[in-house]
Write a protein that holds these residues in place. Structure first.
Motif, PDB file in Angstrom:
ATOM      1  N   ARG A 233       0.830  -1.196   0.000  1.00 34.34           N
ATOM      2  CA  ARG A 233       0.000   0.000   0.000  1.00 34.34           C
ATOM      3  C   ARG A 233       0.870   1.254   0.000  1.00 34.34           C
ATOM      4  O   ARG A 233       0.527   2.265  -0.623  1.00 34.34           O
ATOM      5  N   ALA A 234       2.022   1.203   0.689  1.00 32.00           N
ATOM      6  CA  ALA A 234       2.922   2.363   0.723  1.00 32.00           C
ATOM      7  C   ALA A 234       3.431   2.706  -0.669  1.00 32.00           C
ATOM      8  O   ALA A 234       3.513   3.889  -1.037  1.00 32.00           O
ATOM      9  N   CYS A 235       3.751   1.688  -1.446  1.00 32.27           N
ATOM     10  CA  CYS A 235       4.204   1.941  -2.825  1.00 32.27           C
ATOM     11  C   CYS A 235       3.067   2.529  -3.649  1.00 32.27           C
ATOM     12  O   CYS A 235       3.275   3.479  -4.416  1.00 32.27           O
ATOM     13  N   MET A 236       1.865   1.990  -3.496  1.00 30.65           N
ATOM     14  CA  MET A 236       0.710   2.534  -4.217  1.00 30.65           C
ATOM     15  C   MET A 236       0.503   4.004  -3.864  1.00 30.65           C
ATOM     16  O   MET A 236       0.251   4.835  -4.752  1.00 30.65           O
ATOM     17  N   GLU A 237       0.625   4.335  -2.587  1.00 27.55           N
ATOM     18  CA  GLU A 237       0.420   5.727  -2.165  1.00 27.55           C
ATOM     19  C   GLU A 237       1.477   6.647  -2.750  1.00 27.55           C
ATOM     20  O   GLU A 237       1.166   7.795  -3.134  1.00 27.55           O
ATOM     21  N   GLU A 238       2.711   6.166  -2.866  1.00 26.72           N
ATOM     22  CA  GLU A 238       3.755   7.000  -3.480  1.00 26.72           C
ATOM     23  C   GLU A 238       3.496   7.164  -4.972  1.00 26.72           C
ATOM     24  O   GLU A 238       3.719   8.243  -5.539  1.00 26.72           O
ATOM     25  N   MET A 239       3.009   6.118  -5.625  1.00 27.57           N
ATOM     26  CA  MET A 239       2.640   6.222  -7.036  1.00 27.57           C
ATOM     27  C   MET A 239       1.528   7.254  -7.210  1.00 27.57           C
ATOM     28  O   MET A 239       1.562   8.068  -8.144  1.00 27.57           O
ATOM     29  N   GLN A 240       0.555   7.237  -6.306  1.00 31.45           N
ATOM     30  CA  GLN A 240      -0.535   8.214  -6.370  1.00 31.45           C
ATOM     31  C   GLN A 240      -0.027   9.625  -6.106  1.00 31.45           C
ATOM     32  O   GLN A 240      -0.500  10.588  -6.726  1.00 31.45           O
ATOM     33  N   ARG A 241       0.948   9.758  -5.211  1.00 30.97           N
ATOM     34  CA  ARG A 241       1.511  11.083  -4.924  1.00 30.97           C
ATOM     35  C   ARG A 241       2.214  11.644  -6.152  1.00 30.97           C
ATOM     36  O   ARG A 241       2.064  12.830  -6.478  1.00 30.97           O
ATOM     37  N   ARG A 242       2.962  10.788  -6.833  1.00 30.39           N
ATOM     38  CA  ARG A 242       3.691  11.244  -8.019  1.00 30.39           C
ATOM     39  C   ARG A 242       2.773  11.467  -9.209  1.00 30.39           C
ATOM     40  O   ARG A 242       3.076  12.300 -10.060  1.00 30.39           O
ATOM     41  N   ARG A 243       1.679  10.717  -9.255  1.00 31.85           N
ATOM     42  CA  ARG A 243       0.724  10.846 -10.354  1.00 31.85           C
ATOM     43  C   ARG A 243      -0.681  11.000  -9.793  1.00 31.85           C
ATOM     44  O   ARG A 243      -1.468  10.061  -9.777  1.00 31.85           O
ATOM     45  N   PRO A 244      -1.018  12.194  -9.288  1.00 31.97           N
ATOM     46  CA  PRO A 244      -2.350  12.399  -8.702  1.00 31.97           C
ATOM     47  C   PRO A 244      -3.486  12.198  -9.698  1.00 31.97           C
ATOM     48  O   PRO A 244      -4.643  12.030  -9.286  1.00 31.97           O
ATOM     49  N   ASP A 245      -3.168  12.196 -10.996  1.00 28.04           N
ATOM     50  CA  ASP A 245      -4.184  11.965 -12.017  1.00 28.04           C
ATOM     51  C   ASP A 245      -4.392  10.476 -12.303  1.00 28.04           C
ATOM     52  O   ASP A 245      -5.250  10.112 -13.120  1.00 28.04           O
ATOM     53  N   MET A 246      -3.630   9.616 -11.654  1.00 26.72           N
ATOM     54  CA  MET A 246      -3.699   8.186 -11.927  1.00 26.72           C
ATOM     55  C   MET A 246      -5.042   7.606 -11.482  1.00 26.72           C
ATOM     56  O   MET A 246      -5.467   7.799 -10.348  1.00 26.72           O
ATOM     57  N   ILE A 247      -5.695   6.884 -12.377  1.00 28.02           N
ATOM     58  CA  ILE A 247      -6.910   6.144 -12.042  1.00 28.02           C
ATOM     59  C   ILE A 247      -6.475   4.960 -11.179  1.00 28.02           C
ATOM     60  O   ILE A 247      -5.550   4.236 -11.545  1.00 28.02           O
ATOM     61  N   SER A 248      -7.115   4.744 -10.040  1.00 28.93           N
ATOM     62  CA  SER A 248      -6.637   3.655  -9.186  1.00 28.93           C
ATOM     63  C   SER A 248      -7.752   3.112  -8.305  1.00 28.93           C
ATOM     64  O   SER A 248      -8.736   3.798  -8.024  1.00 28.93           O
ATOM     65  N   ALA A 249      -7.550   1.869  -7.886  1.00 30.26           N
ATOM     66  CA  ALA A 249      -8.489   1.225  -6.968  1.00 30.26           C
ATOM     67  C   ALA A 249      -7.816   0.036  -6.316  1.00 30.26           C
ATOM     68  O   ALA A 249      -6.944  -0.610  -6.908  1.00 30.26           O
ATOM     69  N   GLU A 250      -8.219  -0.231  -5.075  1.00 33.03           N
ATOM     70  CA  GLU A 250      -7.856  -1.481  -4.420  1.00 33.03           C
ATOM     71  C   GLU A 250      -8.988  -2.471  -4.636  1.00 33.03           C
ATOM     72  O   GLU A 250     -10.164  -2.115  -4.560  1.00 33.03           O
ATOM     73  N   VAL A 251      -8.621  -3.718  -4.915  1.00 30.41           N
ATOM     74  CA  VAL A 251      -9.601  -4.752  -5.219  1.00 30.41           C
ATOM     75  C   VAL A 251      -9.792  -5.617  -3.982  1.00 30.41           C
ATOM     76  O   VAL A 251      -8.859  -6.262  -3.509  1.00 30.41           O
ATOM     77  N   ARG A 252     -10.999  -5.601  -3.461  1.00 31.69           N
ATOM     78  CA  ARG A 252     -11.318  -6.317  -2.227  1.00 31.69           C
ATOM     79  C   ARG A 252     -11.193  -7.827  -2.410  1.00 31.69           C
ATOM     80  O   ARG A 252     -11.502  -8.378  -3.462  1.00 31.69           O
ATOM     81  N   ASP A 253     -10.717  -8.502  -1.359  1.00 32.90           N
ATOM     82  CA  ASP A 253     -10.612  -9.970  -1.324  1.00 32.90           C
ATOM     83  C   ASP A 253      -9.681 -10.535  -2.383  1.00 32.90           C
ATOM     84  O   ASP A 253      -9.833 -11.689  -2.817  1.00 32.90           O
ATOM     85  N   ARG A 254      -8.729  -9.744  -2.806  1.00 31.49           N
ATOM     86  CA  ARG A 254      -7.764 -10.216  -3.797  1.00 31.49           C
ATOM     87  C   ARG A 254      -6.346  -9.924  -3.324  1.00 31.49           C
ATOM     88  O   ARG A 254      -6.079  -8.933  -2.657  1.00 31.49           O
ATOM     89  N   GLY A 255      -5.435 -10.835  -3.709  1.00 27.42           N
ATOM     90  CA  GLY A 255      -4.017 -10.640  -3.453  1.00 27.42           C
ATOM     91  C   GLY A 255      -3.312 -10.376  -4.762  1.00 27.42           C
ATOM     92  O   GLY A 255      -3.809  -9.648  -5.614  1.00 27.42           O
ATOM     93  N   HIS A 256      -2.153 -11.015  -4.938  1.00 22.77           N
ATOM     94  CA  HIS A 256      -1.411 -10.877  -6.190  1.00 22.77           C
ATOM     95  C   HIS A 256      -1.743 -12.071  -7.081  1.00 22.77           C
ATOM     96  O   HIS A 256      -1.343 -13.182  -6.812  1.00 22.77           O
ATOM     97  N   VAL A 257      -2.588 -11.862  -8.112  1.00 21.87           N
ATOM     98  CA  VAL A 257      -3.055 -10.584  -8.654  1.00 21.87           C
ATOM     99  C   VAL A 257      -4.580 -10.621  -8.768  1.00 21.87           C
ATOM    100  O   VAL A 257      -5.162 -11.703  -8.810  1.00 21.87           O
ATOM    101  N   PRO A 258      -5.261  -9.438  -8.844  1.00 15.22           N
ATOM    102  CA  PRO A 258      -6.690  -9.441  -9.141  1.00 15.22           C
ATOM    103  C   PRO A 258      -7.007 -10.199 -10.425  1.00 15.22           C
ATOM    104  O   PRO A 258      -6.198 -10.236 -11.358  1.00 15.22           O
ATOM    105  N   PHE A 259      -8.201 -10.808 -10.455  1.00 18.34           N
ATOM    106  CA  PHE A 259      -8.605 -11.621 -11.607  1.00 18.34           C
ATOM    107  C   PHE A 259      -9.092 -10.781 -12.789  1.00 18.34           C
ATOM    108  O   PHE A 259      -9.280 -11.310 -13.879  1.00 18.34           O
ATOM    109  N   LEU A 260      -9.353  -9.490 -12.555  1.00 22.05           N
ATOM    110  CA  LEU A 260      -9.831  -8.534 -13.562  1.00 22.05           C
ATOM    111  C   LEU A 260     -11.319  -8.662 -13.875  1.00 22.05           C
ATOM    112  O   LEU A 260     -11.821  -7.968 -14.762  1.00 22.05           O
TER     113      LEU A 260
END
Length: 277
Positions: A233-260
């Motif tokens: 999550r810390a890496c995701m937050e830094e990615m969001q900080r560097r790219r505030p325009d980035m479309i993003s979401a956390e996927v509930r009940d999923r690990g690596h990787v979401p099924f899409l």
């Protein structure tokens, strides 16, 4: 329908193209294949969905020289497919290693990209997740059949993937393995392990933030499994900080990787396609 083309070094690669609209090239994870992107085909009325089996995976040739299983070579193969299809520029939906390939291409061939959607990958990778990958990479399957896998996968992966039905686990198994006489068989070259071990002898991972920063100016999206052991999550937050325009979401009940196929994944994919249209 799966088709094939041949790279300049003689490797026959499998791909599939469906739909119309802005082209979106789907690149799978280290040991995975185009079947992981079956859920994305529901967007074929909004985008041209291009799925590729990288060399050594799925229905593509295994390379006798396993040292070509590298991100630069697989990136070159992706561009070769776009050339084969007569496509100057495409977006990339990259799962795990596929996302690393997309970031590398942003540094070396940005003019070929119209956007990038990263599925549970970023410029920093948790050592726990990397260790988990090495635990199974190139190892024979422990399961006798798809039904056996569907029964046992909840115990093996349920901490990262709770609330997955037996039917979903069976689909998951079919995408990873193929049936053999006594057990499920790998759908990738087991020498991928030799390649990764040989490429890891230099020690620590390089700094990948310059690759992420190279995405500047491109439409960008990110999915993170809320239980991911690779993308923190810390890496995701830094990615969001560097790219505030980035479309993003956390996927509930999923690990690596979401099924899409999850609501969060579908919403991000839909918004991303709008951004590249």
């Amino acid at each position: 329908m799966v088709q094939h083309f041949t790279t300049t070094d003689g490797i026959r690669l499998a791909y599939d193209v469906q739909g119309e609209g802005p082209p979106m090239l789907c690149l799978a994870g280290l040991t995975r294949n185009m079947d992981d992107f079956e859920p994305v085909l529901e967007f074929a009325d909004e985008a041209q969905i291009i799925r590729l089996d990288s060399r050594g995976r799925g229905a593509s040739d295994y390379d006798p020289d396993f040292m070509t299983y590298t991100i630069p070579q697989e990136g070159a193969d992706a561009l070769a497919l776009l050339d084969h299809l007569g496509i100057d520029k495409a977006a990339i939906l990259g799962t795990s290693r596929g996302g690393l390939i997309a970031m590398a291409l942003a540094l070396t061939a940005k003019e070929r990209l119209s956007g990038v959607l990263l599925n549970d990958i970023g410029p920093e990778m948790d050592p726990e997740g990397l260790s988990h990958i090495m635990d199974y990479l190139g190892r024979p399957s422990a399961y006798r059949s798809f039904d056996d896998a569907a029964d046992k996968l909840p115990k093996a992966l349920g901490a990262q993937f709770p609330n997955v039905s037996p039917a979903q686990w069976r689909v998951y198994a079919r995408r990873i393995w193929t049936e053999g006489e006594r057990r499920l068989q790998l759908r990738y070259d087991p020498k991928l392990r030799d390649a990764i071990e040989a490429q890891s002898v230099t020690g620590d991972l390089p700094d990948l933030w310059p690759l992420f920063d190279a995405l500047d100016g491109l439409p960008l999206a990110l999915l993170r499994g809320e239980n991911s052991n690779l993308l923190t999550r810390a890496c995701m937050e830094e990615m969001q900080r560097r790219r505030p325009d980035m479309i993003s979401a956390e996927v509930r009940d999923r690990g690596h990787v979401p099924f899409l196929d999850e609501p969060e994944s579908r919403a991000v994919i839909a918004t991303f396609i709008e951004a590249i249209s």
